[in-house]
Design an enzyme around this catalytic site. Structure first.
Site, mmCIF file in Angstrom:
data_model
loop_
_atom_site.group_PDB
_atom_site.id
_atom_site.type_symbol
_atom_site.label_atom_id
_atom_site.label_comp_id
_atom_site.label_asym_id
_atom_site.label_seq_id
_atom_site.Cartn_x
_atom_site.Cartn_y
_atom_site.Cartn_z
ATOM 1 N N HIS A 33 10.747 -4.299 1.580
ATOM 2 C CA HIS A 33 11.182 -3.050 2.219
ATOM 3 C C HIS A 33 12.542 -2.606 1.669
ATOM 4 O O HIS A 33 12.774 -1.430 1.419
ATOM 5 C CB HIS A 33 11.340 -3.250 3.736
ATOM 6 C CG HIS A 33 10.077 -3.602 4.468
ATOM 7 N ND1 HIS A 33 9.901 -4.816 5.088
ATOM 8 C CD2 HIS A 33 8.951 -2.889 4.712
ATOM 9 C CE1 HIS A 33 8.723 -4.850 5.681
ATOM 10 N NE2 HIS A 33 8.116 -3.692 5.476
ATOM 11 N N GLN A 57 -2.967 2.080 14.511
ATOM 12 C CA GLN A 57 -3.544 1.564 13.270
ATOM 13 C C GLN A 57 -3.997 0.114 13.379
ATOM 14 O O GLN A 57 -4.446 -0.468 12.398
ATOM 15 C CB GLN A 57 -2.573 1.739 12.102
ATOM 16 C CG GLN A 57 -1.352 0.834 12.140
ATOM 17 C CD GLN A 57 -0.326 1.230 11.098
ATOM 18 O OE1 GLN A 57 0.328 2.257 11.187
ATOM 19 N NE2 GLN A 57 -0.177 0.402 10.071
ATOM 20 N N MET A 181 5.441 -10.225 -1.006
ATOM 21 C CA MET A 181 6.197 -10.251 0.248
ATOM 22 C C MET A 181 5.455 -9.471 1.318
ATOM 23 O O MET A 181 4.868 -8.423 1.033
ATOM 24 C CB MET A 181 7.580 -9.657 0.042
ATOM 25 C CG MET A 181 8.443 -10.546 -0.804
ATOM 26 S SD MET A 181 10.135 -9.953 -0.820
ATOM 27 C CE MET A 181 10.834 -11.140 -1.950
HETATM 28 P P1 AMP Z 1 4.957 -2.227 6.592
HETATM 29 O O1 AMP Z 1 6.220 -2.468 7.335
HETATM 30 O O2 AMP Z 1 4.183 -3.476 6.274
HETATM 31 O O3 AMP Z 1 4.122 -1.126 7.178
HETATM 32 O O4 AMP Z 1 5.414 -1.696 5.158
HETATM 33 C C1 AMP Z 1 6.246 -0.569 5.047
HETATM 34 C C2 AMP Z 1 6.267 -0.146 3.607
HETATM 35 O O5 AMP Z 1 6.770 -1.207 2.795
HETATM 36 C C3 AMP Z 1 4.867 0.194 3.061
HETATM 37 O O6 AMP Z 1 4.957 1.291 2.171
HETATM 38 C C4 AMP Z 1 4.499 -1.055 2.336
HETATM 39 O O7 AMP Z 1 3.570 -0.851 1.291
HETATM 40 C C5 AMP Z 1 5.848 -1.478 1.778
HETATM 41 N N1 AMP Z 1 5.842 -2.901 1.430
HETATM 42 C C6 AMP Z 1 5.559 -3.942 2.237
HETATM 43 N N2 AMP Z 1 5.609 -5.094 1.538
HETATM 44 C C7 AMP Z 1 5.905 -4.761 0.258
HETATM 45 C C8 AMP Z 1 6.083 -5.488 -0.957
HETATM 46 N N3 AMP Z 1 5.940 -6.814 -0.999
HETATM 47 N N4 AMP Z 1 6.371 -4.795 -2.080
HETATM 48 C C9 AMP Z 1 6.500 -3.455 -2.057
HETATM 49 N N5 AMP Z 1 6.354 -2.705 -0.944
HETATM 50 C C10 AMP Z 1 6.059 -3.345 0.192
#
Ligand code: AMP
Length: 292
Positions: A33, A57, A181
């Site tokens: 993030h 979701q 991650m």
């Molecule tokens: P989330 O909190 O899991 O909904 O993720 C929020 C944003 O961070 C989304 O756009 C995810 O795709 C991105 N994200 C989560 N993990 C990663 C990662 N390891 N590498 C790149 N982006 C990430």
């Protein structure tokens, strides 16, 4: 850093900022993030982040209630990444006391892969991101390609519904040993984490085979499956008996066109290799794009 919890407060804080790049998240922030936030800083004068575990979701048997919510640590991380505006609403603030279903769907992109295993998931994602876009009114939005299909769906939504927002996909950020991650990695025990490494290893091995000249996706998918679920005989011979006891089940291993998400049998265009698998009770996803 403005920290806001209501839609009017977020709107008025946003109004004091110029060009804004936006990173929507569900919190439990990690280096992936933070990398997105730092990239956002290079795209616009100001960075906005939402932290919201979006109930619409999650499926009824999914981890909405136990999803980690370390809000103080998350705010400190945002501050250290130079974020200007955080929007951290409650579900009631976002959806009201009597939510009315709203359906945005792009079935060509939402039906395959995750859509088959998480019915309604992308409707929830489109609903919340459309609302967040209307509240934050960013000029650009950054999403991780770890959730590759999510990026395709949201880019499709923005194109089809004419949101005036530049959509940016950022490469997956990995641990030094290759594990993508994820906020859900913290559910993994030490042995489960070691077992989960087979997901990225399988993708990298398939990519090596592609580099060596293999174009039939059937062969690459077989390689991936054999690494995720080694045949019983191989496990018995190896020294991984402890790890072998950790149950892994595959939701899907797929090769699809990187733009249309339709199945690919022979690689002639950019192709997504995608995995969703459960390691113990934790569902993990990962992918790579291979380009001829
Ligand atoms: P989330 O909190 O899991 O909904 O993720 C929020 C944003 O961070 C989304 O756009 C995810 O795709 C991105 N994200 C989560 N993990 C990663 C990662 N390891 N590498 C790149 N982006 C990430």
């Amino acid at each position: 850093m403005h920290i806001t919890h209501t839609i009017p407060d977020c709107r008025s804080a946003r109004a004091s900022l110029g060009r804004v790049a936006f990173v929507p998240t569900m919190g439990a922030l990690h280096e992936g993030h933070l990398t997105l936030m730092r990239h956002a800083k290079s795209l616009a004068d100001h960075v906005a982040v939402s932290i919201f575990v979006n109930p619409t979701q999650f499926g009824p048997k999914e981890d909405f209630n136990k999803y980690p919510r370390p809000i103080e640590a998350d705010l400190a991380r945002c501050e250290s990444a130079g974020v200007d505006l955080v929007f951290n609403p409650t579900p009631a603030e976002m959806y009201g006391q009597q939510p009315m279903p709203v359906v945005i769907d792009l079935p060509q992109l939402t039906d395959p892969l995750e859509g088959r295993h998480r019915p309604g998931h992308f409707r929830g994602v489109c609903q919340v991101v459309a609302k967040l876009f209307n509240i934050v009114q960013p000029n650009a939005a950054i999403f991780g390609l770890k959730d590759y299909q999510q990026f395709c769906v949201l880019r499709g939504m923005v194109e089809q519904l004419n949101f005036p927002i530049e959509m940016v996909g950022h490469p997956t950020v990995r641990e030094p040993d290759g594990l993508a991650m994820s906020s859900r990695n913290q559910y993994l025990s030490t042995d489960e984490r070691r077992r989960a490494l087979s997901i990225s290893r399988a993708l990298f091995t398939a990519r090596d085979q592609f580099t060596e000249g293999i174009r039939q996706t059937q062969r690459l998918l077989a390689t991936i499956q054999n690494i995720l679920l080694p045949p019983a005989a191989a496990t018995a011979l190896g020294n991984s008996s402890e790890l072998g006891r950790i149950p892994v089940s595959i939701d899907y291993v797929a090769s699809v066109d990187a733009r249309t998400l339709q199945p690919v049998e022979r690689i002639e265009k950019p192709t997504l290799l995608a995995i969703a698998a459960r390691v113990g009770a934790t569902r993990l996803i990962d992918n790579i794009v291979i380009t001829p």
